[in-house]
Structures are given as structure tokens and as C-alpha cells.
Design a protein around this motif. Structure first.
Motif, PDB file in Angstrom:
ATOM      1  N   TRP A 315     117.300  93.900 113.466  1.00  0.00           N
ATOM      2  CA  TRP A 315     118.536  94.370 114.087  1.00  0.00           C
ATOM      3  C   TRP A 315     118.434  95.830 114.527  1.00  0.00           C
ATOM      4  O   TRP A 315     118.559  96.156 115.698  1.00  0.00           O
ATOM      5  N   PHE A 320     119.981  94.148 120.670  1.00  0.00           N
ATOM      6  CA  PHE A 320     119.916  92.925 121.481  1.00  0.00           C
ATOM      7  C   PHE A 320     118.669  92.901 122.387  1.00  0.00           C
ATOM      8  O   PHE A 320     118.406  91.906 123.051  1.00  0.00           O
ATOM      9  N   ASP A 345     117.757  88.699 113.981  1.00  0.00           N
ATOM     10  CA  ASP A 345     119.194  88.975 113.954  1.00  0.00           C
ATOM     11  C   ASP A 345     119.881  88.475 115.222  1.00  0.00           C
ATOM     12  O   ASP A 345     119.351  87.650 115.971  1.00  0.00           O
ATOM     13  N   ARG A 355     123.759  85.986 125.043  1.00  0.00           N
ATOM     14  CA  ARG A 355     124.250  86.991 124.099  1.00  0.00           C
ATOM     15  C   ARG A 355     123.350  88.232 124.165  1.00  0.00           C
ATOM     16  O   ARG A 355     122.536  88.492 123.262  1.00  0.00           O
ATOM     17  N   TRP A 393     119.744  84.817 111.986  1.00  0.00           N
ATOM     18  CA  TRP A 393     121.151  85.268 111.951  1.00  0.00           C
ATOM     19  C   TRP A 393     122.037  84.260 112.659  1.00  0.00           C
ATOM     20  O   TRP A 393     121.717  83.774 113.743  1.00  0.00           O
ATOM     21  N   ASP A 461     126.940  85.836 109.278  1.00  0.00           N
ATOM     22  CA  ASP A 461     127.788  86.996 109.540  1.00  0.00           C
ATOM     23  C   ASP A 461     129.226  86.565 109.831  1.00  0.00           C
ATOM     24  O   ASP A 461     129.506  85.382 110.112  1.00  0.00           O
ATOM     25  N   ASN A 463     132.198  88.854 111.725  1.00  0.00           N
ATOM     26  CA  ASN A 463     132.525  90.207 112.163  1.00  0.00           C
ATOM     27  C   ASN A 463     133.989  90.466 112.484  1.00  0.00           C
ATOM     28  O   ASN A 463     134.343  91.587 112.818  1.00  0.00           O
ATOM     29  N   GLY A 511     130.102  92.233 109.041  1.00  0.00           N
ATOM     30  CA  GLY A 511     130.145  93.570 109.630  1.00  0.00           C
ATOM     31  C   GLY A 511     129.860  94.592 108.536  1.00  0.00           C
ATOM     32  O   GLY A 511     130.612  95.532 108.347  1.00  0.00           O
ATOM     33  N   GLY A 512     128.793  94.345 107.784  1.00  0.00           N
ATOM     34  CA  GLY A 512     128.531  95.112 106.569  1.00  0.00           C
ATOM     35  C   GLY A 512     129.148  94.365 105.401  1.00  0.00           C
ATOM     36  O   GLY A 512     129.074  93.142 105.334  1.00  0.00           O
ATOM     37  N   TRP A 528     125.178  91.666 102.288  1.00  0.00           N
ATOM     38  CA  TRP A 528     124.835  92.909 102.970  1.00  0.00           C
ATOM     39  C   TRP A 528     125.976  93.897 102.693  1.00  0.00           C
ATOM     40  O   TRP A 528     127.081  93.730 103.220  1.00  0.00           O
TER      41      TRP A 528
HETATM   42  C1  GLA Z   1     127.086  92.957 111.973  1.00  0.00           C
HETATM   43  C2  GLA Z   1     126.093  93.025 110.828  1.00  0.00           C
HETATM   44  C3  GLA Z   1     124.817  93.668 111.295  1.00  0.00           C
HETATM   45  C4  GLA Z   1     124.256  92.919 112.477  1.00  0.00           C
HETATM   46  C5  GLA Z   1     125.286  92.823 113.569  1.00  0.00           C
HETATM   47  C6  GLA Z   1     124.817  91.939 114.686  1.00  0.00           C
HETATM   48  O1  GLA Z   1     127.554  94.220 112.307  1.00  0.00           O
HETATM   49  O2  GLA Z   1     126.632  93.695 109.725  1.00  0.00           O
HETATM   50  O3  GLA Z   1     123.874  93.699 110.243  1.00  0.00           O
HETATM   51  O4  GLA Z   1     123.845  91.637 112.062  1.00  0.00           O
HETATM   52  O5  GLA Z   1     126.528  92.313 113.096  1.00  0.00           O
HETATM   53  O6  GLA Z   1     125.739  91.836 115.690  1.00  0.00           O
END
Ligand code: GLA
Length: 714
Positions: A315, A320, A345, A355, A393, A461, A463, A511-512, A528
Motif C-alpha cells: 500500500w 494505486f 492492497d 479502481r 485486500w 477493510d 472505510n 481505515g486504520g 490494523w
Molecule cells: C484504508 C486502510 C489502508 C489501505 C487503504 C486502501 O485506509 O487502512 O491500510 O488499505 O484503505 O484504500
């Protein structure tokens, strides 16, 4: 025989009207007792929660205590655990004891179920208490059954209610934001309510984590004092209420956040709440955390006793901007580095809407032809060739409005009719209350695994919080079920994945660290904690999450965030958890590359102690410009100490750091290891007694400096 005793108790309780005919119900671990008693009117009370008494007979001498699971509408004037609106409109519930059972679930684990019922309305409540003797952990949940002939509505439905009667109460909460998770702050509670809750739905704990520490009588210390650490196993809206009344008693109510979540129970239907997990430590926050870590590894976390893979994630190395060639290069780097896995990722999917940014493609899980002309298959093949595993991912609960999924299945998406859509990170949440959507989300994983059986890991994930809260599936009547049914739908999908792919490790990401709870971690091997990988920030974030979760479940990657910190500093912070890299080896100097490789091999040597040992937070980063954390294995044969100097003041006084978790009577060889460009350094040989009482001068005056010490019994 047992049933007879209970029946007899019941007869005595109600037949004679004599107070306390049911013997106290003692729910004990090796260190703690929770004692419930039944009064002459059949009401259940929490008589005791504290250090186990030596003589069980003395529990009968204790004063009765408050009602254990208080209901709305009766004699109490503070926050209730339960609020039921009965079919005839009566909003009150009175609960009396009708029986209890106690049984061993396995060696050292017992379950007590106390059944309560309303003598007028046919509402039945079963309070479940599972006690883990050795770990000193309790798991509580509640089942509410509607025995009426018509539907009832539950407005409040706590997992658990606990009462305290102490001189003072200190609450530590863990709040923050994206890239700033789990910051600790402590406050003294006084009359009134303190509420920790969320209504974010999916990315539920972006602002506040679903756990807390409650110190009784005095502020929490690391290794002293009575502290209850509690957490809710629920991957959605949670709420903890702490309410001190006019007499100085405190009640704690833990459960799903009832906000906009009234739930209708049909005739005969049972609502099972999520689990509230807690430990009561008499050795401070540190002991509380070790109790939970042990419990999680042994009884709860997916593959809690299993191993974990080191990895290289792309990542931060590419975002991207990658193609097949670049990824093949990175798979080669994973091999060269010596990690176990390469993790691809975000950014690999989308046909009509590739994407290539976070603005489109989410929901369309087929490879982008331009980037991956030979598909994921070419990558798993390359990984196989290089002898590393391959991970992928996904974010299967979500959709970009610019996607084929959105065009085809608007009805599967949580959006408000008649209003402009609000997009969080350019995306929307799928309606997992809908079984068809559950099938679809399951098929994302199942489809990929069927097509590419060599996928060895998923990063899952999430987000976006739930926005535009309206479900096409729930219909007009049951909109308030959505927050709950969403999470249940998610568990349904995860159950199916676990059943079909029981050994598939997965990382939970939001998103973390927007999702991290023990129910999700029955399905996920790790999470994460934050997108913030600045090592200094991570010292705090990892410290926060470690109050509850074992480091085995916390992914920690080396990145280029905070280039002012050396690669060694960044690596040492990440080595304290589930170690990985998110960096391009090719961009580093030769000595840095060599050091990365050396660190992987050092980690492989030390990881059983780090991941499965006891964690001691010796010096908190919150206390100043230095921090130290130690891991000692259960046999006290080996330990690892990590020390960090952050921004020390010139000429400051630095005291020794005293170690913990060693055997005072044995002697230990202390070596400084993982040195950059240098061999290991012998520090000396000391008794455990010396190390734990005198300690070592491990801190330095250097800025952003780190050291790792390996401690081995002779
Ligand atoms: C989130 C995750 C990141 C990464 C991005 C990808 O923010 O926390 O580690 O995977 O999405 O878009």
C-alpha cells in the motif's frame, strides 16, 4: 438432583416469603468472586464483586447490594439495563428469580445462567456469566425472550450491568480519530453519567474504542491497584454508561448502543446481546491487560495459539500506482527480505470503472485488465515460485457509486429515499441486513478462493461508517433494526467464511483501527491499529491497544512515515507487534536493506516471546520522553526488552528501568541485539532479583533512539 435443589430453593423463596432462601450464587475465578443473592421478594441482587474471599460461607454475611439487572419503570431512578414496551403498552418490567444453573464448559471455564421472569408479563431474561478461572476473566451476556402472544419492543437491552461501592472511581477512555487512535485519558467520575458510545455503525470505533479501564478507590497504576478493564464484543454501535448516584454507588451498563435501535421481538423470539468481557485486576492495568491477553489467546482470538506471518504490503510502497511487473518485483523483494507473505492492497479490481483511485470501482471484484493482464493467478504463481505466501485486500461491504454493482443493485445499498446521498470516502455501505447481500459478500471471498486457491490471507477493510441510514430490506416498520441486523448479517457472512475456510488468516482493517473488538477477532487473526505508521505515534497507539488486545493481534508495519526517525527506530517499534513492512526495499540504502533482513531474522528468533509472552509496560510513553516495553515468556527463560528515547532534554536525569516477569532466583545473560551495522553487545549477567529491583540504565540522551535487549536465563 440439581433441578430438585433449584425447585426446592424456589419453593422456599416464594412459599415461605423468608428472606434469602436461595443460597448466594457465587461465580468465581481463581481470584475474584461475583456474588448474586435473591431477596425475599425474589429480586436478584449483586451482593459482591471483588477479591475472592477465603471462606465462601462469609458471602452470606454480606449486605444485599443493588438489584443486579435493573429495569425501567419500577422503583429505581437511574439508568436501567432493560426497557421493554409490552404488547399492551405497559413500559415497565419487574424481574424475579426463577432458577439458575451452573456447569463446567471445560477445565477452568464455568457458566452460570440465572433466569429471571416478569410475574405479570411473559418476559424472560437469562443472565449468562462465563468465568475463566486461571485468566480471571468474565464474559457476560443476556438473553431476552418475549413470551407474550404479541410482539414487544425492547428499547434498552444491556449485555451486562455491574455495581460498585467504592470511595472513588477513575475512568480511562481511549479516543481519537483516523490516524490518531486509542489515546488514553483518565478522569475521576462524580455524580451523574459518563457515556462512551458510538453511532458510526460499521467503522464503529473511529472516535472511541469499545473498551475502558475503571480504577476503584484510587487512580489506575501500571502494576498496582484495583482496575476493571472491560470491553464489548460487538462490531457495531456500543455504549458504556457509568453512572454515580446520590449515595456514591456506581453502576456500569455495557451493551449495544440503543440509539435509534429499538428492536421488536415477535412472539417466542429471543434477543441475545453481545458479550461484555472484563477482568478485575488487583495488580493494576498491566495485570488486567495480561489477563485479557491470556484469555484472548487461549479462548477467543482466531488462531490465538497459532503462528503469525511476517509480510510485505504494497500500500504505502505504491498506493494505486502498480502493474503486474511492479508487483512481481515486490514479490521478489518479499522473498529477498525474508518475510512470509506478500500482501496486495487496494487498487487491483474494477472493469468498467477501474479502481485507480478511491473514487470508483469498489464492489466490482474482477481484476483491472491494464494492470493485471494475467490476473491474480499470475501473482499467486509468482509468489509460489518465490516461496512466499500471497494475501489480498478486499472491502466487500462497500460500494463506490461509480461502480457496476451500484448500477445493478441500488436496492442493496444503505441510502435514504428522497435525499441526496452523502458519501464518506466516496463510498456507500451495502445493506448486510439483507440475506441476498450477505450471499453476495460471502461470494466475494468464496469466488476469489475458488478461482485462486493459493490466496493465503485477506486484508478485510471497511472505510466508511454507515451513512444515509435507511434499509430497503427492513421496510417501513423495522428501520430501527438496521444497526443491529447489519452486524448480525456481517457475522453470518464471517461464520460462513470460517466454516468453509477454517484456516484462512484474515486482517481486520477499518481505515486504520476503526474496528477492533473481540467478537470480530473470533474471525480475524489480527487487526490494523492505525494508518498512522509514524513510529513515535505508533508508540502511543500500540500502547493504547495493548491495554486490551494481545500484540499478536496487532499488525505493525515499517513504512516511510517520519523519515527523521532511523530505519532501526521504525523497525523496533514495529517489532513489538505482528511485524511487517510496507516499504520499497529498492528505495533504501544497502545498509538499510541489510538491516531490514537482519531484523526479520532477529524477529523470527524473538517472536514466540513477543507474541505469546507476558507484556509488561515498564515505562509509558505518556510519562515523558522515554518508553520501555518488555515481553517475558511464561517459563521465565527468555525475555525481550524494547527501549525508546523520543526527544530527551539536554542534561536530564535518567533513572534505571527495572524489569519484570523474571525469576528472582535465576541468573540472566543480557545482550543488546538488533544493532545496525554492529554485532550483538554483551551487557552483562545479572540475577533476576537485580534486574527487577535495581534495573539497567537503558535510556540514552539521543533523540529518536531505540534499543532491543535479549535476556536469556543461564
Ligand atoms: C484504508 C486502510 C489502508 C489501505 C487503504 C486502501 O485506509 O487502512 O491500510 O488499505 O484503505 O484504500
Amino acid at each position: 438432583m440439581y433441578l430438585k435443589t433449584i425447585l426446592l430453593s424456589l419453593l422456599l423463596a416464594f412459599g415461605s416469603g423468608v428472606k434469602a432462601q436461595v443460597k448466594p450464587i457465587v461465580i468465581a475465578t481463581d481470584q475474584t468472586s461475583l456474588v448474586l443473592t435473591v431477596d425475599g421478594n425474589g429480586r436478584l441482587h449483586q451482593t459482591y464483586l471483588g477479591r475472592k474471599l477465603l471462606n465462601e460461607a462469609e458471602y452470606t454475611a454480606l449486605p444485599q447490594g443493588p438489584e443486579a439487572y435493573l429495569t425501567h419503570g419500577m422503583e429505581d431512578y437511574y439508568e436501567p439495563a432493560l426497557h421493554v414496551n409490552h404488547a399492551d403498552g405497559n413500559p415497565s418490567t419487574l424481574l424475579t428469580y426463577t432458577g439458575h444453573t451452573a456447569k463446567a464448559l471445560q477445565q477452568g471455564v464455568s457458566e452460570t445462567v440465572v433466569t429471571l421472569a416478569d410475574p405479570v408479563y411473559k418476559t424472560e431474561v437469562r443472565l449468562h456469566y462465563v468465568a475463566y478461572a486461571k485468566e480471571n476473566v468474565y464474559k457476560l451476556w443476556t438473553e431476552i425472550t418475549n413470551g407474550e402472544t404479541k410482539p414487544v419492543e425492547i428499547e434498552k437491552y444491556a449485555s451486562a450491568m455491574l455495581h460498585f461501592n467504592n470511595a472513588e472511581y477513575y475512568l480511562t477512555q481511549f479516543n481519537g480519530d483516523w490516524a490518531n487512535e486509542a489515546n488514553l485519558s483518565e478522569q475521576r467520575l462524580s455524580y451523574g453519567k459518563k457515556v462512551l458510545d458510538t453511532k458510526l455503525g460499521t467503522r464503529a470505533n473511529m472516535f472511541v474504542s469499545p473498551f475502558f479501564q475503571l480504577a476503584l478507590d484510587a487512580p489506575a497504576q501500571e502494576e498496582a491497584g484495583t482496575v476493571l478493564t472491560g470491553t464489548l464484543g460487538w462490531t457495531g454501535n456500543f455504549r458504556f454508561t457509568f453512572e454515580e448516584d446520590h449515595t456514591g454507588r456506581l453502576r456500569l451498563i455495557a451493551g449495544i448502543n440503543p440509539y435509534a435501535s429499538q428492536y421488536t421481538l415477535k412472539k417466542g423470539e429471543t434477543f441475545r446481546t453481545p458479550e461484555f468481557i472484563f477482568t478485575l485486576s488487583y495488580g493494576g492495568k498491566g495485570q488486567a491487560s495480561r489477563n485479557l491477553h491470556d484469555w484472548a489467546r487461549t479462548h477467543s482470538l482466531k488462531a490465538g495459539n497459532g503462528s503469525r506471518m511476517t509480510l510485505l504490503n504494497n500500500w504505502e510502497a505504491t498506493y494505486f500506482g502498480f502493474d503486474e511487473e511492479k508487483l512481481i518485483g515486490l514479490i521478489g523483494e518479499a522473498k529477498e527480505l525474508g518475510v512470509d507473505m506478500f500482501l496486495l492492497d487496494d487498487g487491483w479490481f474494477g472493469t468498467k470503472y477501474p479502481r485507480n483511485s478511491d473514487r470508483q470501482g469498489l464492489g466490482d471484484w474482477t481484476e483491472i485488465k491494464d494492470k493485471l493482464p494475467n490476473g491474480i493467478g499470475r501473482l499467486t504463481e509468482e509468489a509460489k515460485k518465490q516461496g512466499v505466501k500471497f494475501g489480498l485486500w478486499i472491502e466487500p461491504e462497500m460500494v463506490n457509486p461509480k461502480s457496476e454493482l451500484y448500477e445493478k443493485h441500488k436496492d442493496w445499498i444503505i441510502t435514504l429515499p428522497g435525499r441526496r446521498e452523502y458519501h464518506y470516502r466516496n463510498q456507500l455501505v451495502l445493506d448486510l441486513a439483507n440475506p441476498k447481500v450477505q450471499d453476495y459478500v460471502f461470494s466475494v471471498v468464496d469466488g476469489l478462493m475458488t478461482k485462486y486457491p493459493d490466496i493465503a490471507f485477506f486484508k478485510w477493510d471497511c472505510n466508511s461508517p454507515i451513512t444515509n441510514i435507511y434499509s430497503n430490506y427492513e421496510g417501513k416498520e423495522h428501520q430501527s433494526h438496521l444497526y443491529v441486523d447489519y452486524v448480525r448479517g456481517l457475522y453470518n457472512v464471517l461464520d460462513r467464511i470460517k466454516a468453509k475456510y477454517p484456516d484462512l488468516p484474515m486482517m481486520l482493517c477499518s481505515g486504520g483501527g476503526g474496528r477492533s473488538d473481540f467478537e470480530a477477532l473470533k474471525y480475524f487473526t489480527e487487526f490494523w491499529p492505525s494508518d498512522n505508521t509514524d513510529p513515535i505515534e505508533r508508540l502511543f497507539i500500540q500502547w493504547g491497544f495493548s491495554q486490551v488486545f494481545p500484540v499478536k493481534a496487532q499488525c505493525a508495519h515499517v513504512t516511510t512515515w517520519n523519515r527523521a526517525a532511523s530505519i532501526k527506530f521504525r523497525i523496533n517499534v514495529a517489532m513489538m507487534g505482528k511485524f511487517g513492512f510496507d516499504i520499497k526495499l529498492a528505495d533504501m540504502q544497502k545498509n538499510e536493506q541489510d538491516f531490514c533482513k537482519k531484523s526479520i531474522s532477529d524477529y523470527n528468533r524473538l517472536k514466540s516471546t513477543i507474541l505469546d509472552g507476558d507484556r509488561y509496560g515498564l515505562v509509558s510513553p505518556y510519562s515523558g520522553q522515554h518508553t520501555a516495553t518488555m515481553y517475558a515468556d511464561k517459563t521465565k527463560n527468555r525475555a525481550v526488552l524494547f527501549t525508546f528515547d523520543i526527544y530527551p532534554r539536554n542534561g536530564e536525569y535518567r533513572s534505571n528501568v527495572t524489569l519484570r516477569g523474571l525469576d528472582a532466583g535465576r541468573r540472566y545473560v543480557v545482550k543488546e541485539v538488533n544493532r545496525m551495522g554492529n554485532d550483538d553487545r554483551q551487557v552483562g549477567t545479572y540475577s533476576g532479583d537485580y534486574l527487577m529491583n535495581i534495573g539497567l540504565p537503558v535510556f540514552t540522551g539521543a533523540k529518536m533512539n531505540s534499543r532491543v535487549f535479549e535476556i536469556t536465563a543461564e
